[in-house]
Design an enzyme around this catalytic site. Structure first.
Site, PDB file in Angstrom:
ATOM      1  N   GLY A  12       0.778  -1.237   0.000  1.00 40.99           N
ATOM      2  CA  GLY A  12       0.000   0.000   0.000  1.00 40.99           C
ATOM      3  C   GLY A  12       0.805   1.280   0.000  1.00 40.99           C
ATOM      4  NE  ARG A  66     -12.231 -14.124 -10.513  1.00 39.54           N
ATOM      5  CZ  ARG A  66     -11.049 -13.888  -9.932  1.00 39.54           C
ATOM      6  NH1 ARG A  66     -10.382 -14.848  -9.328  1.00 39.54           N
ATOM      7  NH2 ARG A  66     -10.548 -12.675  -9.934  1.00 39.54           N
ATOM      8  CB  ILE A  93      -8.555 -11.392 -13.560  1.00 39.62           C
ATOM      9  CG1 ILE A  93      -7.263 -12.227 -13.540  1.00 39.62           C
ATOM     10  CG2 ILE A  93      -9.085 -11.183 -14.978  1.00 39.62           C
ATOM     11  CD1 ILE A  93      -6.181 -11.726 -14.439  1.00 39.62           C
ATOM     12  CG  HIS A 110       2.799  -1.572 -15.621  1.00 44.25           C
ATOM     13  ND1 HIS A 110       2.521  -2.845 -15.181  1.00 44.25           N
ATOM     14  CD2 HIS A 110       3.895  -1.650 -16.415  1.00 44.25           C
ATOM     15  CE1 HIS A 110       3.417  -3.678 -15.699  1.00 44.25           C
ATOM     16  NE2 HIS A 110       4.252  -2.983 -16.445  1.00 44.25           N
TER      17      HIS A 110
HETATM   18  C1  GRF Z   1       3.967  -1.278  -7.154  1.00 48.26           C
HETATM   19  O1  GRF Z   1       5.256  -1.623  -7.579  1.00 48.26           O
HETATM   20  C2  GRF Z   1       3.121  -0.947  -8.352  1.00 48.26           C
HETATM   21  O2  GRF Z   1       3.857  -0.412  -9.419  1.00 48.26           O
HETATM   22  C3  GRF Z   1       2.605  -2.256  -8.776  1.00 48.26           C
HETATM   23  O3  GRF Z   1       2.415  -3.000  -7.582  1.00 48.26           O
HETATM   24  C4  GRF Z   1       3.216  -2.465  -6.573  1.00 48.26           C
HETATM   25  C5  GRF Z   1       2.309  -2.023  -5.451  1.00 48.26           C
HETATM   26  O4  GRF Z   1       3.026  -1.590  -4.390  1.00 48.26           O
HETATM   27  N1  GRF Z   1       1.380  -2.095  -9.497  1.00 48.26           N
HETATM   28  P1  GRF Z   1       2.235  -0.947  -3.145  1.00 48.26           P
HETATM   29  O5  GRF Z   1       1.244  -1.978  -2.666  1.00 48.26           O
HETATM   30  O6  GRF Z   1       1.551   0.294  -3.636  1.00 48.26           O
HETATM   31  O7  GRF Z   1       3.330  -0.657  -2.165  1.00 48.26           O
END
Ligand code: GRF
Length: 197
Positions: A12, A66, A93, A110
């Site tokens: 988080g 699901r 998903i 991402h």
């Molecule tokens: C981060 O590296 C983000 O880019 C990816 O998942 C990870 C989440 O980290 N989507 P956090 O839970 O926000 O610390």
């Protein structure tokens, strides 16, 4: 006021960047109405609780099918009346119906410069392992809208981060978070909130 629901699965830190941004006022005109995780042990849920934000766990493990999970997840989302749904390390998903109902109202962070190192199988540390294996000198993070594909929606913001000599996947992941993710995800939400008026 932009009502935001954040979906999480792990530590988080991106959620924390959003919470801090709303509290500091760098994310304007925004309210986090809830946090939903598929993982009861996600530290992200504790971060939400500490900030006084309603936190919910809706896990596929707790449902017979699901379809039953999808229905419960959508019901929980609907109850929070989101204007915007933020996927912050959410490793589930999404139900197709969710994409339809909330079209152009779901964004994802991402940890690469899409279209590099994205799509099926590219998440978490795997993204940084691939970047180091390819030998790129620059990587970064991307905020994009979510559509039916995997990391294929319209790109909203990107921020580049230098790869350093001797980087491990863990070191690179941390730098991408600090120098890119925690900056552009709050920025994207602030921009969407400003556009909503
Ligand atoms: C981060 O590296 C983000 O880019 C990816 O998942 C990870 C989440 O980290 N989507 P956090 O839970 O926000 O610390």
């Amino acid at each position: 006021m932009l009502n935001v629901v954040v979906c999480v699965s792990g530590g988080g830190t991106n959620l924390q960047a959003i919470i801090d941004g709303v509290e500091k006022g760098t994310i304007r005109n925004t309210r986090i109405t809830g946090v939903i995780s598929n993982n009861a042990g996600a530290y992200a849920l504790k971060r939400a609780e500490k900030a006084g934000i309603p936190a919910f766990c809706v896990s596929p493990k707790n449902f017979e099918s699901r379809e039953a999970f999808n229905r419960a997840f959508l019901d929980q989302l609907e109850a929070l009346k989101p204007d915007l749904i933020v996927l912050a390390g959410f490793l589930v998903i999404l139900p197709e119906k969710m994409i339809e109902v909330y079209r152009d109202r779901i964004i994802n962070i991402h940890p690469s410069l899409i279209p590099s190192f994205c799509g099926t199988g590219y998440y978490g540390l795997k993204v940084h392992e691939a970047a180091l294996a390819r030998g790129v000198k620059v990587t970064g993070a991307t905020v994009h809208y979510v559509d039916e594909g995997t990391d294929t929606g319209r790109i909203l913001l990107q921020k580049a981060v230098e790869v350093l000599e001797g980087d491990t996947p863990e070191l690179l992941q941390r730098r991408v978070m600090e120098q890119a993710e925690w900056i552009i995800l709050p920025q994207a939400i602030d921009q969407i909130a400003a556009a909503k008026g």
